[in-house]
Design a protein around this motif. Structure first.
Motif, PDB file in Angstrom:
ATOM      1  N   LYS A 107      22.400  30.977  50.144  1.00  0.00           N
ATOM      2  CA  LYS A 107      22.952  32.162  50.809  1.00  0.00           C
ATOM      3  C   LYS A 107      24.397  32.005  51.286  1.00  0.00           C
ATOM      4  N   VAL A 108      25.216  31.365  50.458  1.00  0.00           N
ATOM      5  CA  VAL A 108      26.637  31.268  50.763  1.00  0.00           C
ATOM      6  C   VAL A 108      27.255  32.666  50.753  1.00  0.00           C
ATOM      7  N   ASP A 109      28.262  32.871  51.550  1.00  0.00           N
ATOM      8  CA  ASP A 109      29.008  34.129  51.552  1.00  0.00           C
ATOM      9  C   ASP A 109      29.996  34.083  50.389  1.00  0.00           C
ATOM     10  N   VAL A 110      29.667  34.745  49.294  1.00  0.00           N
ATOM     11  CA  VAL A 110      30.526  34.685  48.101  1.00  0.00           C
ATOM     12  C   VAL A 110      31.844  35.415  48.301  1.00  0.00           C
ATOM     13  N   ASN A 111      31.953  36.199  49.355  1.00  0.00           N
ATOM     14  CA  ASN A 111      33.187  36.950  49.617  1.00  0.00           C
ATOM     15  C   ASN A 111      34.010  36.389  50.775  1.00  0.00           C
ATOM     16  N   GLN A 112      33.630  35.222  51.268  1.00  0.00           N
ATOM     17  CA  GLN A 112      34.383  34.606  52.363  1.00  0.00           C
ATOM     18  C   GLN A 112      35.802  34.288  51.890  1.00  0.00           C
ATOM     19  N   PHE A 123      39.637  31.987  43.198  1.00  0.00           N
ATOM     20  CA  PHE A 123      39.722  30.608  42.692  1.00  0.00           C
ATOM     21  C   PHE A 123      39.280  30.563  41.236  1.00  0.00           C
ATOM     22  N   ALA A 124      38.175  31.235  40.913  1.00  0.00           N
ATOM     23  CA  ALA A 124      37.671  31.238  39.538  1.00  0.00           C
ATOM     24  C   ALA A 124      38.705  31.839  38.590  1.00  0.00           C
ATOM     25  N   ALA A 125      39.326  32.920  39.010  1.00  0.00           N
ATOM     26  CA  ALA A 125      40.346  33.567  38.170  1.00  0.00           C
ATOM     27  C   ALA A 125      41.576  32.683  38.014  1.00  0.00           C
ATOM     28  N   THR A 126      41.981  32.050  39.087  1.00  0.00           N
ATOM     29  CA  THR A 126      43.176  31.205  39.067  1.00  0.00           C
ATOM     30  C   THR A 126      42.971  29.946  38.228  1.00  0.00           C
ATOM     31  N   PHE A 127      41.778  29.371  38.280  1.00  0.00           N
ATOM     32  CA  PHE A 127      41.528  28.102  37.598  1.00  0.00           C
ATOM     33  C   PHE A 127      40.730  28.257  36.302  1.00  0.00           C
ATOM     34  N   ASN A 135      28.895  34.368  37.283  1.00  0.00           N
ATOM     35  CA  ASN A 135      27.841  34.047  38.244  1.00  0.00           C
ATOM     36  C   ASN A 135      28.167  34.608  39.622  1.00  0.00           C
ATOM     37  N   LEU A 136      29.419  34.476  40.042  1.00  0.00           N
ATOM     38  CA  LEU A 136      29.820  35.008  41.348  1.00  0.00           C
ATOM     39  C   LEU A 136      29.664  36.523  41.397  1.00  0.00           C
ATOM     40  N   LEU A 137      30.064  37.190  40.317  1.00  0.00           N
ATOM     41  CA  LEU A 137      29.931  38.648  40.268  1.00  0.00           C
ATOM     42  C   LEU A 137      28.454  39.055  40.317  1.00  0.00           C
ATOM     43  N   GLU A 138      27.605  38.338  39.579  1.00  0.00           N
ATOM     44  CA  GLU A 138      26.162  38.612  39.608  1.00  0.00           C
ATOM     45  C   GLU A 138      25.580  38.361  40.996  1.00  0.00           C
ATOM     46  N   SER A 139      26.239  37.515  41.761  1.00  0.00           N
ATOM     47  CA  SER A 139      25.772  37.161  43.110  1.00  0.00           C
ATOM     48  C   SER A 139      26.403  38.014  44.195  1.00  0.00           C
ATOM     49  N   GLY A 140      27.132  39.044  43.794  1.00  0.00           N
ATOM     50  CA  GLY A 140      27.675  39.991  44.768  1.00  0.00           C
ATOM     51  C   GLY A 140      29.136  39.823  45.119  1.00  0.00           C
ATOM     52  N   ALA A 141      29.874  39.017  44.367  1.00  0.00           N
ATOM     53  CA  ALA A 141      31.306  38.872  44.659  1.00  0.00           C
ATOM     54  C   ALA A 141      32.000  40.217  44.479  1.00  0.00           C
ATOM     55  N   ALA A 164      40.079  36.416  28.617  1.00  0.00           N
ATOM     56  CA  ALA A 164      38.625  36.435  28.789  1.00  0.00           C
ATOM     57  C   ALA A 164      38.272  36.759  30.240  1.00  0.00           C
ATOM     58  N   MET A 165      39.001  36.170  31.176  1.00  0.00           N
ATOM     59  CA  MET A 165      38.747  36.449  32.590  1.00  0.00           C
ATOM     60  C   MET A 165      39.106  37.892  32.919  1.00  0.00           C
ATOM     61  N   VAL A 166      40.174  38.393  32.337  1.00  0.00           N
ATOM     62  CA  VAL A 166      40.569  39.789  32.562  1.00  0.00           C
ATOM     63  C   VAL A 166      39.415  40.711  32.153  1.00  0.00           C
ATOM     64  N   GLU A 167      38.794  40.438  31.010  1.00  0.00           N
ATOM     65  CA  GLU A 167      37.665  41.257  30.543  1.00  0.00           C
ATOM     66  C   GLU A 167      36.488  41.155  31.504  1.00  0.00           C
ATOM     67  N   ILE A 168      36.228  39.977  32.014  1.00  0.00           N
ATOM     68  CA  ILE A 168      35.129  39.775  32.960  1.00  0.00           C
ATOM     69  C   ILE A 168      35.366  40.595  34.234  1.00  0.00           C
ATOM     70  N   LEU A 169      36.601  40.660  34.668  1.00  0.00           N
ATOM     71  CA  LEU A 169      36.921  41.284  35.954  1.00  0.00           C
ATOM     72  C   LEU A 169      37.222  42.778  35.864  1.00  0.00           C
ATOM     73  N   LYS A 170      37.333  43.314  34.666  1.00  0.00           N
ATOM     74  CA  LYS A 170      37.610  44.768  34.529  1.00  0.00           C
ATOM     75  C   LYS A 170      36.419  45.592  34.871  1.00  0.00           C
TER      76      LYS A 170
END
Length: 170
Positions: A107-112, A123-127, A135-141, A164-170
């Motif tokens: 139950k980590v706060d994925v939006n902290q 961080f995921a987008a940057t790195f 996974n973060l998006l599926e977990s409520g990010a 690829a990340m741009v497509e994930i985040l659109k």
């Protein structure tokens, strides 16, 4: 009186030793020491001078067993270091999806946000951690959260030229 002073001195010295050793144990995945530390009622959310807790250090050093043990014994999954970074941000930075899943399951706060306003998704987008971002998006990010420069995770992915990340985040 002498005996009382001796007992207090021994307790003080042992707490200093435990306070220093828990960090080494977390770094080296020494579950035996961590179990003893917990049994001796050591403070598992203690922080070193940089604000790193044993959980943050265990995660950052890819030590699943210690991290799992600490979490099962009540470690603060959302503790922040002196920069505001969390164990989740460390797991994302290191690119360890197994540890990300462990933290999410606890139950980590994925939006902290850290003290720069960055989230684990930033961080995921940057790195370039594409699978972790999913996974973060599926977990409520929340991909609409902006850091203190006004940039979202998508903005960071565009800056990194990670299509690829741009497509994930659109």
């Amino acid at each position: 009186m002498k005996n009382l002073f001796l007992i207090i001195s021994l307790l003080f010295c042992s707490s200093i030793v435990f306070g220093q050793d828990i960090f080494s144990a977390a770094r080296s995945n020494d579950t035996t020491f961590v179990k003893q530390y917990i049994q001796n009622r050591g403070v598992i959310d203690t922080a070193n001078v940089r604000g790193f807790t044993p959980l943050i250090l265990g995660i950052y050093n890819d030590n699943f067993d210690v991290a799992d043990l600490l979490l099962k014994n009540g470690a603060n999954v959302n503790a922040q270091d002196k920069s505001g970074n969390t164990a989740l941000m460390g797991a994302v930075f290191k690119g360890n999806p197994r540890l990300v899943k462990l933290l999410v399951a606890n139950k980590v706060d994925v939006n902290q946000q850290n003290f720069n306003g960055a989230t684990a998704l930033v961080f995921a987008a940057t790195f370039g951690q594409n699978e972790i971002a999913k996974n973060l998006l599926e977990s409520g990010a929340d991909k609409s959260i902006k850091d203190f420069t006004g940039k979202t995770a998508l903005d960071h992915a565009i800056f990194q030229e990670n299509s690829a990340m741009v497509e994930i985040l659109k």
